[in-house]
Scaffold this active site. Structure first.
Site, mmCIF file in Angstrom:
data_model
loop_
_atom_site.group_PDB
_atom_site.id
_atom_site.type_symbol
_atom_site.label_atom_id
_atom_site.label_comp_id
_atom_site.label_asym_id
_atom_site.label_seq_id
_atom_site.Cartn_x
_atom_site.Cartn_y
_atom_site.Cartn_z
ATOM 1 N N ALA A 1 6.064 2.706 -4.998
ATOM 2 C CA ALA A 1 5.544 3.708 -5.690
ATOM 3 C C ALA A 1 6.177 3.435 -7.195
ATOM 4 C CB ALA A 1 6.083 4.401 -5.057
ATOM 5 N N SER A 2 6.869 1.596 -7.204
ATOM 6 C CA SER A 2 6.957 1.518 -8.630
ATOM 7 C C SER A 2 5.728 1.631 -9.398
ATOM 8 C CB SER A 2 7.774 -0.031 -8.468
ATOM 9 O OG SER A 2 7.212 -0.496 -7.991
ATOM 10 N N SER B 1 -7.641 -0.620 3.830
ATOM 11 C CA SER B 1 -8.029 -1.364 2.726
ATOM 12 C C SER B 1 -9.964 -1.862 2.923
ATOM 13 C CB SER B 1 -7.782 -2.636 2.008
ATOM 14 O OG SER B 1 -8.769 -2.986 1.106
ATOM 15 N N ASP C 1 13.316 -3.741 0.887
ATOM 16 C CA ASP C 1 11.652 -4.306 1.115
ATOM 17 C C ASP C 1 11.696 -4.112 2.123
ATOM 18 O OD1 ASP C 1 10.300 -6.649 2.010
ATOM 19 O OD2 ASP C 1 11.117 -7.981 1.532
ATOM 20 N N TYR D 1 -5.156 -10.654 4.883
ATOM 21 C CA TYR D 1 -5.084 -9.107 4.131
ATOM 22 C C TYR D 1 -5.814 -8.369 4.704
ATOM 23 C CZ TYR D 1 -4.952 -5.228 0.693
ATOM 24 O OH TYR D 1 -5.833 -3.976 -0.089
HETATM 25 P P1 NAP Z 1 0.568 -3.191 -7.430
HETATM 26 O O1 NAP Z 1 0.222 -2.649 -8.320
HETATM 27 O O2 NAP Z 1 0.150 -4.661 -6.838
HETATM 28 O O3 NAP Z 1 1.179 -2.347 -6.669
HETATM 29 C C1 NAP Z 1 2.390 -2.836 -5.726
HETATM 30 C C2 NAP Z 1 3.638 -1.928 -4.981
HETATM 31 O O4 NAP Z 1 4.255 -2.558 -4.367
HETATM 32 C C3 NAP Z 1 4.607 -2.773 -5.744
HETATM 33 O O5 NAP Z 1 5.180 -0.511 -5.892
HETATM 34 C C4 NAP Z 1 5.772 -2.784 -5.256
HETATM 35 O O6 NAP Z 1 6.820 -3.067 -5.720
HETATM 36 C C5 NAP Z 1 5.192 -2.837 -3.896
HETATM 37 N N1 NAP Z 1 6.170 -3.986 -3.003
HETATM 38 C C6 NAP Z 1 4.972 -4.645 -2.617
HETATM 39 N N2 NAP Z 1 6.018 -5.719 -1.929
HETATM 40 C C7 NAP Z 1 7.122 -5.199 -1.323
HETATM 41 C C8 NAP Z 1 7.600 -4.418 -0.051
HETATM 42 N N3 NAP Z 1 8.086 -5.905 0.201
HETATM 43 N N4 NAP Z 1 8.555 -3.454 0.130
HETATM 44 C C9 NAP Z 1 8.636 -2.262 -0.780
HETATM 45 N N5 NAP Z 1 7.529 -2.170 -1.815
HETATM 46 C C10 NAP Z 1 6.990 -3.513 -2.029
HETATM 47 O O7 NAP Z 1 -0.970 -2.677 -5.891
HETATM 48 P P2 NAP Z 1 -1.442 -1.542 -5.515
HETATM 49 O O8 NAP Z 1 -2.507 -2.423 -6.221
HETATM 50 O O9 NAP Z 1 -1.171 -0.521 -5.747
HETATM 51 O O10 NAP Z 1 -1.874 -0.889 -4.041
HETATM 52 C C11 NAP Z 1 -1.167 -0.261 -3.476
HETATM 53 C C12 NAP Z 1 -1.865 -0.964 -2.080
HETATM 54 O O11 NAP Z 1 -3.225 -0.107 -2.067
HETATM 55 C C13 NAP Z 1 -1.118 -2.059 -1.366
HETATM 56 O O12 NAP Z 1 -1.316 -1.853 0.134
HETATM 57 C C14 NAP Z 1 -2.596 -2.271 -1.246
HETATM 58 O O13 NAP Z 1 -2.675 -3.053 0.001
HETATM 59 C C15 NAP Z 1 -3.875 -1.295 -1.374
HETATM 60 N N6 NAP Z 1 -4.991 -1.371 -1.824
HETATM 61 C C16 NAP Z 1 -4.951 -1.340 -3.258
HETATM 62 C C17 NAP Z 1 -6.303 -2.154 -4.139
HETATM 63 C C18 NAP Z 1 -6.285 -2.174 -4.775
HETATM 64 O O14 NAP Z 1 -7.970 -2.844 -5.331
HETATM 65 N N7 NAP Z 1 -5.585 -1.945 -6.362
HETATM 66 C C19 NAP Z 1 -7.928 -1.394 -3.155
HETATM 67 C C20 NAP Z 1 -7.582 -1.542 -1.665
HETATM 68 C C21 NAP Z 1 -5.925 -0.989 -1.035
HETATM 69 P P3 NAP Z 1 8.349 -4.087 -6.919
HETATM 70 O O15 NAP Z 1 7.234 -4.172 -7.701
HETATM 71 O O16 NAP Z 1 9.020 -3.420 -6.574
HETATM 72 O O17 NAP Z 1 8.193 -5.100 -5.676
#
Ligand code: NAP
Length: 241
Positions: free
Chosen positions: A9-10, A140, A59, A153
């Site tokens: 959620a960061s 996704s 984590d 993925y």
């Molecule tokens: P993002 O901007 O890269 O953010 C990822 C988040 O996950 C960050 O808050 C990060 O925290 C946290 N994270 C990563 N590894 C972690 C771990 N081991 N433990 C706890 N927290 C962890 O990604 P996003 O685009 O928001 O994606 C969020 C979700 O939506 C993901 O599951 C992604 O696969 C899915 N999704 C995204 C898209 C898209 O187009 N953006 C599309 C389909 C699905 P830190 O920074 O603190 O490490």
């Protein structure tokens, strides 16, 4: 006070979901892994807007760290339970399968699938005891149709759909619902390397999605109004598929 835990959620989608659930009246537990400052800013924004929340760094793929964090929270909140869990944390490590390393394969599966398992098996207990709960898992379009260059993925995101459908049937009698949100291209750090022009060409609605749009759907699935929906996968992708 009702509590919602959002992983990852960061930043990105998790951040938008945390802010939205706080507006909906939940005290939001903001999980993150590395981004201390960004997580603090999310909490500050929630408080500034009159909501409440707390940070919970761990984590999701580390079983012992998950147990320690949840045990700590339960000790500090003996009369409360987490009624909404959003398993959102995820990473990408793209490569074509022939060149994919063990690390690329395992890090993506561990974050999505192990992360789901370690946390959900702990948090769902409280929901079952209280006969109320909402679990929303972020998959996704990659998990629905598969994407070249993303075998790890796609496997992780398809796995999250299977496990959600199984768990939905295990916990339905206890009035806990389990649903999946499957976004397409949404504007976050994760998609910053994807050319916008190409997306406009691929997506029927002609644009990339906004984190707030995904958060609105999660908000509905976390609410009382979604009580009769479980084991579902809802796509939010501008018409891609
Ligand atoms: P993002 O901007 O890269 O953010 C990822 C988040 O996950 C960050 O808050 C990060 O925290 C946290 N994270 C990563 N590894 C972690 C771990 N081991 N433990 C706890 N927290 C962890 O990604 P996003 O685009 O928001 O994606 C969020 C979700 O939506 C993901 O599951 C992604 O696969 C899915 N999704 C995204 C898209 C898209 O187009 N953006 C599309 C389909 C699905 P830190 O920074 O603190 O490490």
């Amino acid at each position: 006070m009702k509590y919602a835990l959002v992983t990852g959620a960061s930043r990105g989608l998790g951040r938008a979901i945390a802010l939205r659930l706080a507006k909906d009246g939940f005290s939001v537990i903001i999980n993150y892994n590395r981004s201390d400052d960004a997580a603090r800013e999310v909490l500050e924004e929630i408080v500034l807007e009159g909501g409440s929340g707390e940070l919970m760094r761990f984590d999701v793929s580390d079983s012992a760290a998950v147990d320690a964090a949840i045990e700590g929270w339960e000790t500090a909140h003996p009369d409360d339970y987490i009624s909404v869990l959003v398993n959102n944390a995820g990473i990408r490590q793209d490569n074509i399968l022939v060149f994919m390393t063990d690390e690329q394969w395992h890090s993506v599966l561990n974050t999505t699938l192990d992360g789901f398992f370690y946390l959900t098996r702990r948090v769902v207990k409280g929901m079952m005891t209280h006969r109320n709960g909402r679990i929303v898992n972020i998959s996704s379009v990659s998990g629905l149709k598969g994407m070249p260059g993303q075998c790890n993925y796609s496997a992780a995101k398809a796995g999250i759909i299977g496990v959600s459908k199984a768990l939905a049937q295990e916990v339905a009698k206890r009035k806990v619902t389990v649903n999946v949100v499957a976004p397409g291209f949404i504007e976050t750090d994760m998609t910053q390397d994807i050319p916008i022009d190409e997306i406009k060409r691929i997506v029927p609605l002609g644009r990339i999605g906004k984190p707030d749009e995904v958060a609105a759907l999660v908000s509905f699935l976390a609410s009382d109004e979604s009580a009769y929906i479980t084991g579902e996968v809802i796509s939010i992708n501008g018409g891609v598929m």
